[in-house]
Design a protein around this motif. Structure first.
Motif, PDB file in Angstrom:
ATOM      1  N   ALA A   1       0.833  -1.205   0.000  1.00 24.90           N
ATOM      2  CA  ALA A   1       0.000   0.000   0.000  1.00 24.90           C
ATOM      3  C   ALA A   1       0.869   1.257   0.000  1.00 24.90           C
ATOM      4  CB  ALA A   1      -0.930   0.000   1.210  1.00 24.90           C
ATOM      5  N   ALA A   2       1.955   1.226   0.776  1.00 27.31           N
ATOM      6  CA  ALA A   2       2.861   2.381   0.806  1.00 27.31           C
ATOM      7  C   ALA A   2       3.556   2.558  -0.544  1.00 27.31           C
ATOM      8  CB  ALA A   2       3.888   2.198   1.918  1.00 27.31           C
ATOM      9  N   LEU A   3       3.941   1.462  -1.150  1.00 30.39           N
ATOM     10  CA  LEU A   3       4.580   1.533  -2.469  1.00 30.39           C
ATOM     11  C   LEU A   3       3.579   1.991  -3.532  1.00 30.39           C
ATOM     12  CD1 LEU A   3       6.725  -1.742  -2.344  1.00 30.39           C
ATOM     13  CD2 LEU A   3       7.532   0.615  -2.075  1.00 30.39           C
ATOM     14  N   ASP A   4       2.324   1.554  -3.412  1.00 25.29           N
ATOM     15  CA  ASP A   4       1.289   2.005  -4.346  1.00 25.29           C
ATOM     16  C   ASP A   4       1.134   3.526  -4.275  1.00 25.29           C
ATOM     17  OD1 ASP A   4       0.637  -0.526  -5.314  1.00 25.29           O
ATOM     18  OD2 ASP A   4      -0.948  -0.844  -3.831  1.00 25.29           O
ATOM     19  N   LEU A   5       1.139   4.061  -3.054  1.00 29.11           N
ATOM     20  CA  LEU A   5       0.995   5.510  -2.876  1.00 29.11           C
ATOM     21  C   LEU A   5       2.174   6.244  -3.506  1.00 29.11           C
ATOM     22  CD1 LEU A   5      -0.500   7.926  -1.673  1.00 29.11           C
ATOM     23  CD2 LEU A   5       0.733   7.517   0.481  1.00 29.11           C
ATOM     24  N   ALA A   6       3.376   5.739  -3.264  1.00 28.29           N
ATOM     25  CA  ALA A   6       4.559   6.366  -3.862  1.00 28.29           C
ATOM     26  C   ALA A   6       4.510   6.289  -5.380  1.00 28.29           C
ATOM     27  CB  ALA A   6       5.825   5.703  -3.334  1.00 28.29           C
ATOM     28  N   SER A   7       4.024   5.163  -5.904  1.00 26.62           N
ATOM     29  CA  SER A   7       3.906   5.014  -7.352  1.00 26.62           C
ATOM     30  C   SER A   7       2.919   6.018  -7.922  1.00 26.62           C
ATOM     31  CB  SER A   7       3.477   3.584  -7.694  1.00 26.62           C
ATOM     32  OG  SER A   7       3.380   3.404  -9.091  1.00 26.62           O
ATOM     33  N   ALA A   8       1.775   6.183  -7.239  1.00 27.14           N
ATOM     34  CA  ALA A   8       0.758   7.128  -7.699  1.00 27.14           C
ATOM     35  C   ALA A   8       1.271   8.565  -7.672  1.00 27.14           C
ATOM     36  CB  ALA A   8      -0.500   7.002  -6.835  1.00 27.14           C
ATOM     37  N   GLN A   9       2.169   8.854  -6.725  1.00 29.24           N
ATOM     38  CA  GLN A   9       2.724  10.201  -6.602  1.00 29.24           C
ATOM     39  C   GLN A   9       3.954  10.399  -7.488  1.00 29.24           C
ATOM     40  OE1 GLN A   9       3.411  10.282  -2.363  1.00 29.24           O
ATOM     41  NE2 GLN A   9       1.352  11.059  -1.906  1.00 29.24           N
ATOM     42  N   GLY A  10       4.377   9.338  -8.132  1.00 31.14           N
ATOM     43  CA  GLY A  10       5.543   9.438  -9.004  1.00 31.14           C
ATOM     44  C   GLY A  10       6.862   9.463  -8.284  1.00 31.14           C
ATOM     45  N   THR A  11       6.891   8.986  -7.030  1.00 30.34           N
ATOM     46  CA  THR A  11       8.118   9.035  -6.235  1.00 30.34           C
ATOM     47  C   THR A  11       8.705   7.649  -5.983  1.00 30.34           C
ATOM     48  OG1 THR A  11       6.847   8.990  -4.157  1.00 30.34           O
ATOM     49  CG2 THR A  11       7.399  11.157  -5.086  1.00 30.34           C
ATOM     50  N   LEU A  12       8.097   6.615  -6.517  1.00 34.94           N
ATOM     51  CA  LEU A  12       8.595   5.261  -6.306  1.00 34.94           C
ATOM     52  C   LEU A  12       9.798   5.001  -7.201  1.00 34.94           C
ATOM     53  CD1 LEU A  12       8.415   2.499  -4.997  1.00 34.94           C
ATOM     54  CD2 LEU A  12       6.740   1.834  -6.750  1.00 34.94           C
ATOM     55  N   ALA A  13      10.941   4.772  -6.586  1.00 31.64           N
ATOM     56  CA  ALA A  13      12.165   4.527  -7.335  1.00 31.64           C
ATOM     57  C   ALA A  13      12.393   3.025  -7.481  1.00 31.64           C
ATOM     58  CB  ALA A  13      13.354   5.170  -6.642  1.00 31.64           C
ATOM     59  N   ALA A  14      12.788   2.614  -8.665  1.00 31.23           N
ATOM     60  CA  ALA A  14      13.104   1.207  -8.895  1.00 31.23           C
ATOM     61  C   ALA A  14      14.357   0.840  -8.102  1.00 31.23           C
ATOM     62  CB  ALA A  14      13.303   0.933 -10.374  1.00 31.23           C
ATOM     63  N   GLU A  15      14.397  -0.384  -7.609  1.00 32.30           N
ATOM     64  CA  GLU A  15      15.517  -0.870  -6.797  1.00 32.30           C
ATOM     65  C   GLU A  15      16.483  -1.657  -7.690  1.00 32.30           C
ATOM     66  OE1 GLU A  15      16.285  -3.878  -3.000  1.00 32.30           O
ATOM     67  OE2 GLU A  15      14.273  -3.088  -3.367  1.00 32.30           O
ATOM     68  N   TRP A  16      17.513  -0.965  -8.161  1.00 28.92           N
ATOM     69  CA  TRP A  16      18.505  -1.608  -9.030  1.00 28.92           C
ATOM     70  C   TRP A  16      19.669  -2.095  -8.190  1.00 28.92           C
ATOM     71  CZ3 TRP A  16      17.237  -2.624 -13.911  1.00 28.92           C
ATOM     72  CH2 TRP A  16      16.240  -1.849 -14.504  1.00 28.92           C
ATOM     73  N   GLU A  17      20.156  -3.291  -8.507  1.00 30.39           N
ATOM     74  CA  GLU A  17      21.311  -3.850  -7.825  1.00 30.39           C
ATOM     75  C   GLU A  17      22.552  -3.671  -8.669  1.00 30.39           C
ATOM     76  OE1 GLU A  17      20.155  -7.948  -7.306  1.00 30.39           O
ATOM     77  OE2 GLU A  17      19.574  -7.564  -5.242  1.00 30.39           O
ATOM     78  N   ARG A  18      23.701  -3.585  -8.027  1.00 25.94           N
ATOM     79  CA  ARG A  18      24.957  -3.556  -8.777  1.00 25.94           C
ATOM     80  C   ARG A  18      25.218  -4.925  -9.392  1.00 25.94           C
ATOM     81  NH1 ARG A  18      28.121   0.797  -8.053  1.00 25.94           N
ATOM     82  NH2 ARG A  18      27.589   2.227  -6.364  1.00 25.94           N
ATOM     83  N   PRO A  19      25.731  -4.978 -10.625  1.00 23.46           N
ATOM     84  CA  PRO A  19      26.030  -6.263 -11.258  1.00 23.46           C
ATOM     85  C   PRO A  19      27.027  -7.069 -10.432  1.00 23.46           C
ATOM     86  CG  PRO A  19      26.231  -4.441 -12.812  1.00 23.46           C
ATOM     87  CD  PRO A  19      26.076  -3.835 -11.465  1.00 23.46           C
TER      88      PRO A  19
END
Length: 247
Positions: free
Chosen positions: A229-247
């Motif tokens: 739910a918290a991630l959904d809210l961030a996504s709707a607000q355009g603030t959800l950052a993708a979690e990229w890992e280092r290779p």
């Protein structure tokens, strides 16, 4: 039919696709090695463009090369592509890796329990198997940003539904045959769906509308309803950052 007609095809094979594109086929099988070469060639053409090439589209085992015939002729381009293939490494170097949060089950993941029953395991076991694997984005297609993923554990391979559903929501996590997927936009599908992610694979408002690209690596991370739910809210607000890992 002659013996020559029965001979296996030789790869790479370059063929015309209309009068403004060539298709570079690297195999007649779907496997990671062939797909890595496809992606490597696409990256190489992006880094060192050939005059007249407008766009490249990676698929499982081939690369579509779109060109402007006013700038380069198809025959010459085919020769240039063959020469480039001889120089391109089998892989495109460091690969991007993304962790995708998933809320398993629920209305979007409507097939989770039934699929677990089919596999004679609990839903928790299925989730563990699904989220423990590392997936490769073989190609983007079908819909803008739709990701076809290889690497699904054998035990989770499941035929598609006999009758497709008319609407599956965007960001649904699916299984179809030997593949996994992440929906990018809402639409019909015969895949079986086991969850959803708050991430948007396609967002025309972003600088780069497409989150994933061919060659990326994907891991799924189970989340509970409160975090989703918290991630959904961030996504709707355009603030959800993708979690990229280092290779």
């Amino acid at each position: 039919m002659t013996v020559q007609d029965c001979a296996p095809p030789h790869f790479p094979r370059i063929a015309a696709c209309g009068d403004t594109a060539l298709v570079v086929e690297l195999s007649d099988q779907i496997d990671e090695g062939s797909n890595m070469r496809v992606v490597a060639l696409a990256h190489d053409l992006a880094a060192k463009p050939i005059d007249g090439v407008v766009e490249t589209v990676p698929t499982y085992r081939s690369l579509l090369v779109v060109y402007d015939p006013a700038l380069v002729r198809g025959g010459l381009l085919a020769k240039q592509l063959r020469a480039r293939l001889a120089e391109v490494p089998s892989a495109n170097g460091a690969q991007r890796r993304i962790v995708v949060p998933v809320l398993y089950g629920g209305p979007v993941g409507m097939d989770l329990d039934q699929l677990a029953d089919m596999k004679q395991m609990g839903a928790d076991t299925l989730i563990t198997l699904h989220s423990a694997a590392e997936y490769r984005v073989y190609m983007i297609g079908f819909a803008p940003g739709f990701a076809y993923l290889g690497g699904l554990p054998d035990i989770l391979h499941t035929p598609r539904l006999a009758v497709p559903r008319q609407r599956i929501e965007a960001s649904a996590i699916g299984i179809g045959g030997k593949q996994a997927s992440i929906n990018s936009v809402a639409g019909p599908s015969g895949w079986r769906f086991i969850g959803r992610t708050p991430l948007k694979l396609f967002d025309p408002a972003r600088d780069d509308p497409f989150l994933l690209r061919a060659g990326d690596r994907v891991r799924f991370r189970p989340v509970e309803a409160e975090e989703a739910a918290a991630l959904d809210l961030a996504s709707a607000q355009g603030t959800l950052a993708a979690e990229w890992e280092r290779p």
